[in-house]
Design an enzyme around this catalytic site. Sequence first.
Site, short mmCIF file in Angstrom:
data_model
loop_
_atom_site.label_atom_id
_atom_site.label_comp_id
_atom_site.label_asym_id
_atom_site.label_seq_id
_atom_site.Cartn_x
_atom_site.Cartn_y
_atom_site.Cartn_z
N ASP A 1 0.86 -1.18 0.00
CA ASP A 1 0.00 0.00 0.00
C ASP A 1 0.90 1.24 0.00
OD1 ASP A 1 -2.19 1.68 0.27
OD2 ASP A 1 -2.60 1.18 2.34
N LYS B 1 -1.24 -1.45 -4.52
CA LYS B 1 -1.98 -0.23 -4.84
C LYS B 1 -0.94 0.82 -5.22
CE LYS B 1 -5.36 -0.77 -1.04
NZ LYS B 1 -5.88 -0.13 0.18
N ASP C 1 -7.96 -7.87 6.92
CA ASP C 1 -8.99 -7.65 7.94
C ASP C 1 -9.50 -6.22 7.94
OD1 ASP C 1 -6.48 -6.58 8.99
OD2 ASP C 1 -7.64 -6.21 10.81
P1 XMP Z 1 1.79 -0.31 3.87
O1 XMP Z 1 1.00 0.97 3.85
O2 XMP Z 1 2.83 -0.31 4.94
O3 XMP Z 1 0.67 -1.30 4.28
O4 XMP Z 1 2.29 -0.69 2.50
C1 XMP Z 1 0.79 -2.59 4.39
C2 XMP Z 1 -0.18 -3.08 5.43
O5 XMP Z 1 -1.33 -2.23 5.57
C3 XMP Z 1 -2.49 -2.99 5.62
N1 XMP Z 1 -3.38 -2.63 4.48
C4 XMP Z 1 -4.59 -3.09 4.28
N2 XMP Z 1 -5.31 -3.97 4.98
N3 XMP Z 1 -7.05 -3.76 3.43
C5 XMP Z 1 -6.54 -4.30 4.55
O6 XMP Z 1 -7.20 -5.09 5.18
C6 XMP Z 1 -6.40 -2.88 2.66
O7 XMP Z 1 -6.91 -2.40 1.64
C7 XMP Z 1 -5.09 -2.52 3.11
N4 XMP Z 1 -4.16 -1.69 2.63
C8 XMP Z 1 -3.11 -1.79 3.49
C9 XMP Z 1 -2.05 -4.42 5.54
O8 XMP Z 1 -1.97 -4.92 6.85
C10 XMP Z 1 -0.68 -4.38 4.95
O9 XMP Z 1 0.17 -5.42 5.42
#
Ligand code: XMP
Length: 197
Positions: free
Chosen positions: A120, A148, A176
């Site tokens: 993300d 994303k 989750d």
């Molecule tokens: P980052 O922002 O560090 O995020 O790249 C990674 C973690 O954020 C959570 N995440 C999500 N969890 N739906 C979820 O349930 C989503 O759309 C989502 N986007 C990010 C997830 O724990 C991931 O490991």
Amino acid sequence: MSNHLIEGRTIRGGETLMPGEILIPSEQIQTRLKEMAPQIAERHAGRNTLILGILKGAMLVTSDLGQYLYDAGLKDTTLDFMRVESYGNGTESTGQLTIKQDIMEDITGRDVLAVEDIADTNHTLNFINRYLLGRGAASVSIFALLEKKSRHVVPFQPDYVGFQIGNIFVQGYGLDYKQMTRLNRNIFVGPVEPNGR
Ligand code: XMP
Ligand code: MG
């Protein structure tokens, strides 16, 4: 290892779906993992790879991908997990990460294939990559089931990506909302409140 070995397949139109609607059905997830496994297995052949699932979100994908890798001939592997948490329990990552459960295996000189649910903002993957190299891994490859791209804050490219999705919050298949729905086998649009599905 060079980046971008497998590009994610683009899932379009997710932004128009209502919370609760399925974005990626189970069959499509499994087909994609099966399709990717032989290429990944070939890359890691003969390297005694440590498959490292990032808990809790990547629990299901680590298990399914790991079995397809095994089917594809990558049997010379070990399996471990680590649990990393970013502060906050909502739908945003803060960039402040803590290791809640560390790797049990000695990873010095190992080729590590880290398996994550979603890239993300990229804070998590960037942190994990640096952490594993800091612990002495010979190489780190990153598999992310979802990416994303529009949300990246930190420039980081996973080596293998299952699906590219838009700027939508998703749940299910390990993911989750408030700790619920991780065991739903489909990936669907959230946020859906606990008991909502
Ligand atoms: P980052 O922002 O560090 O995020 O790249 C990674 C973690 O954020 C959570 N995440 C999500 N969890 N739906 C979820 O349930 C989503 O759309 C989502 N986007 C990010 C997830 O724990 C991931 O490991
Ligand atoms: Mg996660």
